[in-house]
Design a protein around this motif. Sequence first.
Motif, PDB file in Angstrom:
ATOM      1  N   VAL A  84       0.854  -1.187   0.000  1.00 55.68           N
ATOM      2  CA  VAL A  84       0.000   0.000   0.000  1.00 55.68           C
ATOM      3  C   VAL A  84       0.889   1.236   0.000  1.00 55.68           C
ATOM      4  O   VAL A  84       1.844   1.324   0.773  1.00 55.68           O
ATOM      5  CB  VAL A  84      -0.916   0.014   1.239  1.00 55.68           C
ATOM      6  N   ILE A  85       0.540   2.177  -0.865  1.00 56.74           N
ATOM      7  CA  ILE A  85       1.195   3.482  -0.887  1.00 56.74           C
ATOM      8  C   ILE A  85       0.115   4.509  -0.603  1.00 56.74           C
ATOM      9  O   ILE A  85      -0.908   4.562  -1.290  1.00 56.74           O
ATOM     10  CB  ILE A  85       1.883   3.736  -2.236  1.00 56.74           C
ATOM     11  N   VAL A  86       0.341   5.301   0.425  1.00 57.72           N
ATOM     12  CA  VAL A  86      -0.656   6.253   0.896  1.00 57.72           C
ATOM     13  C   VAL A  86      -0.443   7.610   0.246  1.00 57.72           C
ATOM     14  O   VAL A  86       0.693   8.073   0.115  1.00 57.72           O
ATOM     15  CB  VAL A  86      -0.580   6.369   2.434  1.00 57.72           C
ATOM     16  N   LEU A 100       2.415   4.278   8.168  1.00 58.29           N
ATOM     17  CA  LEU A 100       3.619   3.455   8.055  1.00 58.29           C
ATOM     18  C   LEU A 100       3.596   2.297   9.054  1.00 58.29           C
ATOM     19  O   LEU A 100       4.021   1.186   8.722  1.00 58.29           O
ATOM     20  CB  LEU A 100       4.869   4.319   8.223  1.00 58.29           C
ATOM     21  N   ARG A 101       3.066   2.524  10.241  1.00 59.88           N
ATOM     22  CA  ARG A 101       2.926   1.432  11.221  1.00 59.88           C
ATOM     23  C   ARG A 101       1.988   0.344  10.711  1.00 59.88           C
ATOM     24  O   ARG A 101       2.175  -0.833  11.002  1.00 59.88           O
ATOM     25  CB  ARG A 101       2.394   1.961  12.562  1.00 59.88           C
ATOM     26  N   LEU A 102       0.978   0.750   9.943  1.00 55.32           N
ATOM     27  CA  LEU A 102       0.043  -0.217   9.366  1.00 55.32           C
ATOM     28  C   LEU A 102       0.616  -0.908   8.131  1.00 55.32           C
ATOM     29  O   LEU A 102      -0.043  -1.742   7.526  1.00 55.32           O
ATOM     30  CB  LEU A 102      -1.289   0.459   9.026  1.00 55.32           C
ATOM     31  N   GLY A 103       1.846  -0.541   7.755  1.00 50.14           N
ATOM     32  CA  GLY A 103       2.525  -1.258   6.680  1.00 50.14           C
ATOM     33  C   GLY A 103       2.667  -0.533   5.360  1.00 50.14           C
ATOM     34  O   GLY A 103       3.111  -1.136   4.376  1.00 50.14           O
ATOM     35  N   ALA A 104       2.293   0.735   5.276  1.00 44.71           N
ATOM     36  CA  ALA A 104       2.433   1.467   4.013  1.00 44.71           C
ATOM     37  C   ALA A 104       3.887   1.451   3.555  1.00 44.71           C
ATOM     38  O   ALA A 104       4.808   1.599   4.359  1.00 44.71           O
ATOM     39  CB  ALA A 104       1.936   2.897   4.172  1.00 44.71           C
ATOM     40  N   GLY A 106       4.946   3.558   1.218  1.00 42.46           N
ATOM     41  CA  GLY A 106       5.246   4.933   0.838  1.00 42.46           C
ATOM     42  C   GLY A 106       4.149   5.841   1.336  1.00 42.46           C
ATOM     43  O   GLY A 106       3.035   5.391   1.624  1.00 42.46           O
ATOM     44  N   TYR A 107       4.464   7.119   1.437  1.00 42.30           N
ATOM     45  CA  TYR A 107       3.513   8.102   1.955  1.00 42.30           C
ATOM     46  C   TYR A 107       3.772   9.417   1.217  1.00 42.30           C
ATOM     47  O   TYR A 107       4.890   9.913   1.221  1.00 42.30           O
ATOM     48  CB  TYR A 107       3.720   8.277   3.450  1.00 42.30           C
ATOM     49  N   PHE A 108       2.743   9.953   0.559  1.00 37.39           N
ATOM     50  CA  PHE A 108       2.869  11.171  -0.230  1.00 37.39           C
ATOM     51  C   PHE A 108       1.747  12.143   0.097  1.00 37.39           C
ATOM     52  O   PHE A 108       0.586  11.755   0.185  1.00 37.39           O
ATOM     53  CB  PHE A 108       2.787  10.865  -1.729  1.00 37.39           C
ATOM     54  N   GLY A 109       2.110  13.411   0.234  1.00 33.23           N
ATOM     55  CA  GLY A 109       1.113  14.471   0.309  1.00 33.23           C
ATOM     56  C   GLY A 109       0.664  14.838  -1.098  1.00 33.23           C
ATOM     57  O   GLY A 109       1.407  14.641  -2.065  1.00 33.23           O
ATOM     58  N   ALA A 124       8.003  -1.252  -4.586  1.00 32.74           N
ATOM     59  CA  ALA A 124       7.100  -2.096  -3.790  1.00 32.74           C
ATOM     60  C   ALA A 124       6.760  -3.385  -4.531  1.00 32.74           C
ATOM     61  O   ALA A 124       6.769  -4.476  -3.949  1.00 32.74           O
ATOM     62  CB  ALA A 124       5.826  -1.325  -3.446  1.00 32.74           C
ATOM     63  N   ILE A 125       6.487  -3.275  -5.826  1.00 32.78           N
ATOM     64  CA  ILE A 125       6.149  -4.457  -6.620  1.00 32.78           C
ATOM     65  C   ILE A 125       7.368  -5.366  -6.764  1.00 32.78           C
ATOM     66  O   ILE A 125       7.260  -6.592  -6.635  1.00 32.78           O
ATOM     67  CB  ILE A 125       5.588  -4.051  -7.995  1.00 32.78           C
ATOM     68  N   THR A 126       8.526  -4.784  -7.014  1.00 33.68           N
ATOM     69  CA  THR A 126       9.754  -5.574  -7.152  1.00 33.68           C
ATOM     70  C   THR A 126      10.054  -6.341  -5.865  1.00 33.68           C
ATOM     71  O   THR A 126      10.384  -7.528  -5.901  1.00 33.68           O
ATOM     72  CB  THR A 126      10.938  -4.662  -7.531  1.00 33.68           C
TER      73      THR A 126
END
Length: 137
Positions: A84-86, A100-104, A106-109, A124-126
Amino acid sequence: MVLPMATRTPRIAVVDDDPFVLRGLRRLLRSAGFDVDTYASGAAFLNAGGDDEPDCVVLDLHMPQTTGFEVQAQLVKRGRSTPVIVITGGDDLEAQSRALRLGAKGYFGKPVDGEALLATIDAAITTRRAQAGWRRP
């Protein structure tokens, strides 16, 4: 028949309640060679069903009814290993830490840097595919 991850085009699910974001991300991801499914809510994504889970989920945090945090928690509860990328318009340190604690992965505004998002999706896919025991052709 579901093709093995290694022999098919990666499929990305984009979950966001903003139709402009869905359209923009669908265009970006398709231009990068991904198959893309879009969902206008967390509930629509979770209820989509099927055994063929996407290779990655790009997930908005702040949506009415089912939030991105709730979607992440449901994926964990269901034993899904989908990266997951947020993305979020309401960026703050607490939300980032929680995602990120839930496993993301990446994180983007918002607005999202397209090149950085594509690089994060690819990584992430690789990583997921390497953990599944296969290599890029």
